[in-house]
Design a protein around this motif. Sequence first.
Motif, short mmCIF file in Angstrom:
data_model
loop_
_atom_site.label_atom_id
_atom_site.label_comp_id
_atom_site.label_asym_id
_atom_site.label_seq_id
_atom_site.Cartn_x
_atom_site.Cartn_y
_atom_site.Cartn_z
N ALA A 154 0.85 -1.20 0.00
CA ALA A 154 0.00 0.00 0.00
C ALA A 154 0.88 1.24 0.00
CB ALA A 154 -0.92 -0.02 1.21
N GLN A 155 1.66 1.39 -1.05
CA GLN A 155 2.51 2.56 -1.22
C GLN A 155 2.46 2.91 -2.70
OE1 GLN A 155 4.19 4.38 1.00
NE2 GLN A 155 4.00 3.11 2.83
N PHE A 156 1.25 3.25 -3.16
CA PHE A 156 1.09 3.59 -4.58
C PHE A 156 1.22 5.10 -4.73
CE2 PHE A 156 -2.04 4.79 -7.97
CZ PHE A 156 -1.23 4.41 -9.03
N ASP A 157 1.98 5.50 -5.72
CA ASP A 157 2.25 6.92 -5.90
C ASP A 157 1.84 7.41 -7.27
OD1 ASP A 157 3.30 7.78 -3.51
OD2 ASP A 157 5.31 7.03 -3.96
N VAL A 158 0.97 8.40 -7.26
CA VAL A 158 0.69 9.16 -8.48
C VAL A 158 0.43 10.57 -7.96
CG1 VAL A 158 -1.80 8.62 -8.42
CG2 VAL A 158 -0.74 9.30 -10.58
N SER A 159 0.73 11.57 -8.77
CA SER A 159 0.64 12.93 -8.24
C SER A 159 -0.67 13.61 -8.60
CB SER A 159 1.79 13.78 -8.77
OG SER A 159 2.99 13.25 -8.32
N ALA A 160 -1.20 14.36 -7.63
CA ALA A 160 -2.36 15.23 -7.89
C ALA A 160 -1.94 16.65 -7.53
CB ALA A 160 -3.56 14.78 -7.06
N TRP A 174 2.53 10.08 -14.22
CA TRP A 174 3.70 9.21 -13.94
C TRP A 174 3.50 8.60 -12.57
CZ3 TRP A 174 8.39 11.54 -11.19
CH2 TRP A 174 9.38 10.59 -11.00
N SER A 175 3.52 7.29 -12.51
CA SER A 175 3.22 6.66 -11.23
C SER A 175 4.25 5.58 -10.89
CB SER A 175 1.84 6.02 -11.27
OG SER A 175 1.87 4.90 -12.14
N GLY A 176 4.22 5.18 -9.67
CA GLY A 176 5.11 4.11 -9.23
C GLY A 176 4.54 3.50 -7.97
N HIS A 177 5.00 2.33 -7.67
CA HIS A 177 4.57 1.75 -6.40
C HIS A 177 5.68 0.91 -5.80
CE1 HIS A 177 3.49 -1.54 -9.22
NE2 HIS A 177 3.89 -2.29 -8.23
N HIS A 178 5.63 0.81 -4.48
CA HIS A 178 6.58 -0.04 -3.76
C HIS A 178 6.05 -1.48 -3.77
CE1 HIS A 178 8.61 3.25 -1.25
NE2 HIS A 178 7.82 3.87 -2.10
N GLY A 179 6.95 -2.40 -3.61
CA GLY A 179 6.52 -3.79 -3.51
C GLY A 179 7.61 -4.62 -2.85
N PHE A 180 7.33 -5.91 -2.74
CA PHE A 180 8.33 -6.83 -2.20
C PHE A 180 8.56 -7.94 -3.22
CE2 PHE A 180 6.31 -5.16 1.69
CZ PHE A 180 7.43 -4.64 2.31
N SER A 181 9.81 -8.37 -3.33
CA SER A 181 10.16 -9.41 -4.30
C SER A 181 10.90 -10.55 -3.62
CB SER A 181 11.06 -8.83 -5.38
OG SER A 181 10.40 -7.80 -6.05
N SER A 218 -2.38 1.91 4.74
CA SER A 218 -3.17 3.00 4.13
C SER A 218 -3.89 3.83 5.19
CB SER A 218 -4.15 2.46 3.09
OG SER A 218 -4.96 1.49 3.68
N SER A 219 -4.00 3.30 6.40
CA SER A 219 -4.65 4.11 7.45
C SER A 219 -3.80 5.32 7.79
CB SER A 219 -4.88 3.27 8.70
OG SER A 219 -3.64 2.90 9.26
N ALA A 220 -2.49 5.26 7.46
CA ALA A 220 -1.62 6.40 7.74
C ALA A 220 -1.56 7.38 6.57
CB ALA A 220 -0.23 5.90 8.07
N GLY A 221 -2.25 7.07 5.47
CA GLY A 221 -2.28 8.02 4.35
C GLY A 221 -1.93 7.45 2.99
N PRO A 222 -0.91 6.57 2.89
CA PRO A 222 -0.53 6.08 1.55
C PRO A 222 -1.68 5.34 0.84
CG PRO A 222 1.12 5.49 3.16
CD PRO A 222 -0.06 5.99 3.93
N LEU A 223 -1.61 5.33 -0.49
CA LEU A 223 -2.68 4.72 -1.26
C LEU A 223 -2.50 3.21 -1.39
CD1 LEU A 223 -3.00 7.29 -4.17
CD2 LEU A 223 -4.12 7.29 -1.94
N PRO A 224 -3.61 2.46 -1.28
CA PRO A 224 -3.52 1.00 -1.36
C PRO A 224 -3.39 0.53 -2.81
CG PRO A 224 -5.79 1.67 -1.02
CD PRO A 224 -4.98 2.93 -1.03
N THR A 225 -3.10 -0.76 -2.96
CA THR A 225 -3.04 -1.36 -4.29
C THR A 225 -3.94 -2.59 -4.37
OG1 THR A 225 -1.08 -2.56 -3.58
CG2 THR A 225 -0.71 -0.56 -4.84
N ARG A 226 -4.83 -2.72 -3.39
CA ARG A 226 -5.81 -3.82 -3.41
C ARG A 226 -7.21 -3.22 -3.52
NH1 ARG A 226 -3.60 -8.87 -1.24
NH2 ARG A 226 -5.72 -9.57 -0.96
#
Lengths: 432, 300
Positions: free
Chosen positions: A135-141, A307-314, A342-350
Amino acid sequence: MKRTVLLATMAMCLPFGSAVAGDFDNVTLDAKLIGGQQYEALYARIAEWEADTGAKVNVISKKNHFELDKEFKSDIAAGSLGWCVGSNHSSFASQYPSLYTDMTPFLTEEFIGEYVDSNIAASMIGDKLVMLPRAQFDVSAMYYQKDLYENEDNQQRFKEKYGYDLMPPDTWEQVSDQAMFFADPPNFYGTQFAGKDEAIVGRFYELVISEGGQLFNEDWSPAFNSEAGVRALDWFVKMYESGAVPKGTTSYLWDELGAGFASGTVALNLDWPGWAGYFNDPESSKVAGNVGVVVQPQGSAGIRTGWSGHHGFSVTESCENKEAAASLVAFLTNEESQMLESSAGPLPTRKAVWTHVVEQAGTDAYRSEVLTAFQSAAEHAFPAPKTPYWIEATNVIYPELQAAILGDKTSAEALETASEAVDEIMLENGVY
Amino acid sequence: MKLLPLRLPTWFLLLLPAIIILLSVVLIPLVLSLYSSFTPYKLTRPETLYKWIGEYNYVKIAGDANFWWAFGRTVFLLTIALNLEMLLGLGIALLVNKVTWGQRWLRTIMMFPMMFSPILVGFQFKFIFNDNVGLVNNALQSLGITDQALPWLVDGKLAMFSIIFAEVWMSTSVFAILILAGLFAIPRDPLEAAKVDGCTPWQSFRHITLPFLMPFIYIALAIRSLDVARAYDIVKIMTNGGPARRTELLWTMIGRTGYVDAKMGLANAMGYASIILAVFFTVYFFRKLSASRSSLGFDN
C-alpha cells in the motif's frame, strides 16, 4: 501437535489473504527492506508472520530505494545473493531482470486478482510477476492553497488579466497562468518542480505524454526530441524564466518541495499522496486547514499527466526457500497489511482496501477530498518506461533539461543532445 | 638420500608478510580494476567482466566533452581551493604563533572543522546556501543588501564558490597546523641575526621564515592536492555535480557512472584517466619540496 496449532493459525490467517501460508519451522529468511519511520508499522507485523509460520526473518539491510539500488547492483556483481526478500519499486524493477523470481507459481489466481489490475501489470517484467505491490502507490495530484482561490480581489484581477474564472487548474496552460499570477519572488511562488535526477525526468516524461508525445519508440529508441517534447520542456523553461518557481528549484527533490508547500510560500504543488497528511497537520505545515487537492491537469493533447510508481516486495531467484519468502511477501501485502499502511495516508493497491479507505474517510472532508482526487488521479496513471536502462537514460537526460531551464541551451538543442546520448546507451547495450 | 629444502633468503622471508598484504589489498584490486577498464563491465550483468573490448572505454573518454569539462573543473577547484587554503593557513599559523597565552586551546579549536565528516559539512553548507530558507540569503535580505533570492547552489559561478567555501572552511586548518609545526621548528639564530642587521619584519619573513616554511607548505600542498583531486562527499551532497553539470567534478561523474549507471568498466577507465591529475600534482609538489629542501642545505 505443533503442526496442528500451526495449521489452525494458518487457517485464521486465510481471510486476510495469506494464500501460501505453510509450515516453515527452522527457516530463516534474510531480507533487505526500504527503511524509514513510515514503514516501521508494517515491519512490526513480521513478528506475527513469524509466529504463524515458525520461520524467522532477519532484516540485514534497511535503506532508501536509491541506496538499496546501489546495494542490489553490488550484490549482483559480487554474487552475494544469499538473501531472499527485497523491497522493490516499479521504477527500479526493470534494472534487475535476473535478480527476482516469478511469484506466480506460489500464488493463486484469486489472490493475485485481489490487487488493482494496473498495479499488477506494472509489477510484471515480461511474463514474470517480479513483485507484489504494497500500500505505497504513488501518483501525483495538484495541491493548492484554497484561500488564494476564494479571495475576491484575486478572482477579479485574474479574470481581467486572463479572461477566464480563477479556479483550481484543469490544464497545464492554466497552471502556467495561475503560477505567474500568484508569484511574488522571493517571498511567494506560483508553483515548483523537482529539478534533478530521475525526478525531473519523470515530470518531463508525464508532460510529454500529456502533450501527445512519447519518451521512447516501441524499439526503445528515444522519441522525446519532438514537438511535444519541446512544448513540455518549454513549460519548465517558462516557469523558471518568469520567476514563478524558486530559483533553486533545479536543486530540489521531494523533501524540499514538500517543505516548500508546507511553508506556505507556494500556491500550486503537483505532489504525491504521502504528503496529504503532512500538509494539513498544523504542527508541520503553515497551510494546514487551507489545502485543496484536485486531479492532476491535462496537457494540450487532452491527456492528464500521471507518472506513477509503487513499492513492492520481491523474492530472489537464488532464494533457497522461495515458498516461505513468497508467503512473507503475500502476508506483507495482504488486505490487513494494506489496511494498516493505508490508514496512515498512503494509497492502497488492493481493490477491497480502496473501497474500505474511501468508506472510512466519509466524515472527514479533507480526507474525502484527498482520496477522491487521488482515486481519479490513479485512473490516469501510467508507470515509468519499463526498460532496464531507464535510470541510466534519466542520468543523461536530466542535465540537458536543466541546461534548457537555466538558459544554457534552447529546448530543442537540449533535447537533441539528450536524444543522442540515450540513443548511444541503447546502441551500446544492444537494444537495437 | 637427503631432500634439499627450499631455502629462501632471510630478507625475503622477513618481507614476505608485507609483500602478501600489499599484493592482496593494493595490487590485486588495482590490476582487477585496470583489467575491467578494458571491458564493458556492468554491475548488473556480471558476465560482461569477461568480454574484452580493448581501449574502447578510453577512446570514448578521450572524445567525451563532459569528462574533460569535469577534469578542467577539478583542476580549477584544486588550484583555487589549495591556494586559498595555503594563504589563509599561513596567515592563521603566523597569528597563532604570536599568541603567548592559550595557544594550546587555539590550536585545538583550529582543528574543529577537520573533525567533521565531509558529508556533514556538505549538509551544513547546503542549508546555509539554500536560496529559500538558507542563512546567507536570509541574512542578506534582512540586512537590506538584496531583495533577491540569490541562487547560491544553482548559478554556475556561485555554486563553485559555495563548494570552494565549504572545502576551504573544512581544510584550511590542515595547512595552519602543518605550517605552525614549521614555525616551531625554525631556528632562532638567523632571525635574531637579521634583527641585529636591521632587517624589517617583512624582509625577515620573506627571506628567512618563508624559505624555512616552504618544505612544510609543499608537504601540505601535496597531501591536500590528492584530497581535492578526489573531492566527492561535499560536492555530492551540496550539488551532486549539477545543475546542468555546472559543478560536475571527476569523482561525482565517476561515482554516478559506476554505481548509478552500473557501468563499472567505464568508471574504472575514467578513474585511471583521472589519476593523471593526482600523479601530476604529486610529482610537481615533491619536486618543489626537494628544491626548497636543497636551497636550505638539506640533503634528500
